[in-house]
Design a protein around this motif. Sequence first.
Motif, mmCIF file in Angstrom:
data_model
loop_
_atom_site.group_PDB
_atom_site.id
_atom_site.type_symbol
_atom_site.label_atom_id
_atom_site.label_comp_id
_atom_site.label_asym_id
_atom_site.label_seq_id
_atom_site.Cartn_x
_atom_site.Cartn_y
_atom_site.Cartn_z
ATOM 1 N N UNK A 36 2.387 6.929 -6.733
ATOM 2 C CA UNK A 36 1.341 7.866 -7.137
ATOM 3 C C UNK A 36 1.799 9.311 -6.936
ATOM 4 N N UNK A 37 2.503 9.580 -5.845
ATOM 5 C CA UNK A 37 3.020 10.922 -5.587
ATOM 6 C C UNK A 37 4.013 11.326 -6.672
ATOM 7 N N UNK A 81 5.171 14.364 -11.721
ATOM 8 C CA UNK A 81 5.597 14.315 -13.121
ATOM 9 C C UNK A 81 4.512 14.875 -14.041
ATOM 10 N N UNK A 82 3.260 14.481 -13.795
ATOM 11 C CA UNK A 82 2.144 14.970 -14.607
ATOM 12 C C UNK A 82 2.007 16.484 -14.435
ATOM 13 N N UNK A 83 2.144 16.974 -13.200
ATOM 14 C CA UNK A 83 2.052 18.417 -12.944
ATOM 15 C C UNK A 83 3.126 19.179 -13.725
ATOM 16 N N UNK A 84 4.368 18.696 -13.667
ATOM 17 C CA UNK A 84 5.467 19.358 -14.398
ATOM 18 C C UNK A 84 5.214 19.371 -15.899
ATOM 19 N N UNK A 85 4.787 18.231 -16.430
ATOM 20 C CA UNK A 85 4.551 18.149 -17.874
ATOM 21 C C UNK A 85 3.372 19.014 -18.308
ATOM 22 N N UNK A 86 2.301 19.020 -17.512
ATOM 23 C CA UNK A 86 1.155 19.879 -17.842
ATOM 24 C C UNK A 86 1.587 21.342 -17.850
ATOM 25 N N UNK A 87 2.396 21.736 -16.866
ATOM 26 C CA UNK A 87 2.890 23.120 -16.816
ATOM 27 C C UNK A 87 3.672 23.452 -18.082
ATOM 28 N N UNK A 99 -0.027 25.441 -13.162
ATOM 29 C CA UNK A 99 -0.623 24.207 -12.676
ATOM 30 C C UNK A 99 -0.186 24.077 -11.219
ATOM 31 N N UNK A 100 -1.122 24.281 -10.298
ATOM 32 C CA UNK A 100 -0.823 24.268 -8.873
ATOM 33 C C UNK A 100 -0.631 22.834 -8.376
ATOM 34 N N UNK A 101 -1.456 21.923 -8.897
ATOM 35 C CA UNK A 101 -1.387 20.535 -8.459
ATOM 36 C C UNK A 101 -2.013 19.648 -9.524
ATOM 37 N N UNK A 102 -1.618 18.393 -9.538
ATOM 38 C CA UNK A 102 -2.222 17.394 -10.415
ATOM 39 C C UNK A 102 -2.416 16.141 -9.579
ATOM 40 N N UNK A 103 -3.635 15.637 -9.570
ATOM 41 C CA UNK A 103 -3.939 14.437 -8.793
ATOM 42 C C UNK A 103 -4.445 13.368 -9.753
ATOM 43 N N UNK A 104 -3.627 12.329 -9.908
ATOM 44 C CA UNK A 104 -3.968 11.223 -10.806
ATOM 45 C C UNK A 104 -4.480 10.065 -9.956
ATOM 46 N N UNK A 105 -5.592 9.469 -10.374
ATOM 47 C CA UNK A 105 -6.118 8.322 -9.637
ATOM 48 C C UNK A 105 -5.149 7.157 -9.761
ATOM 49 N N UNK A 107 0.831 -1.203 0.000
ATOM 50 C CA UNK A 107 0.000 0.000 0.000
ATOM 51 C C UNK A 107 0.870 1.259 0.000
ATOM 52 N N UNK A 108 1.867 1.296 0.841
ATOM 53 C CA UNK A 108 2.727 2.470 0.945
ATOM 54 C C UNK A 108 3.495 2.708 -0.364
ATOM 55 N N UNK A 109 3.969 1.630 -0.967
ATOM 56 C CA UNK A 109 4.715 1.734 -2.214
ATOM 57 C C UNK A 109 3.867 2.411 -3.294
ATOM 58 N N UNK A 110 2.601 2.041 -3.349
ATOM 59 C CA UNK A 110 1.684 2.617 -4.325
ATOM 60 C C UNK A 110 1.534 4.121 -4.123
ATOM 61 N N UNK A 111 1.443 4.562 -2.863
ATOM 62 C CA UNK A 111 1.251 5.986 -2.629
ATOM 63 C C UNK A 111 2.508 6.776 -3.005
ATOM 64 N N UNK A 112 3.686 6.200 -2.799
ATOM 65 C CA UNK A 112 4.926 6.867 -3.206
ATOM 66 C C UNK A 112 4.970 6.960 -4.731
#
Length: 116
Positions: free
Chosen positions: A8-9, A14-20, A38-44, A1-6
């Motif tokens: 995902x973070x 990466x998505x936030x940087x690329x979108x910017x 782009x202040x934040x990007x939250x990917x499911x 579970x913890x590995x997944x959250x790291x």
Amino acid sequence: MRKNSIKNTRINGEVQRELSRIISREIKDPRIAPMTSVVDAVVTSDLKQCKAYISVLGDQKAKEDTLNGLRSAVGYIRRELAHSINLRNTPEITFILDDSIEYGVEMSKKIDELNK
């Protein structure tokens, strides 16, 4: 579970940087304000959806125009994102207006006024 959250973070960052990068350098839509971040990007975790929080420096019309410009360019943005980030799925992007930076600047001004 913890590995997944790291993981995902890392993906969110990466998505936030690329979108910017894509929004500031690739899109030539005049509706999009030059001071758009782009202040934040939250990917499911299944990589199907992405909420991109956007901050626009300007009046309400500039904010609405920027959101409309981004929404109309979402296909292009998603394609560019797919080229630059190697993900299993390229998420559907939803742009959400975020006024937190503007709110922070406003609060800072009020605090400065109180200190005078």
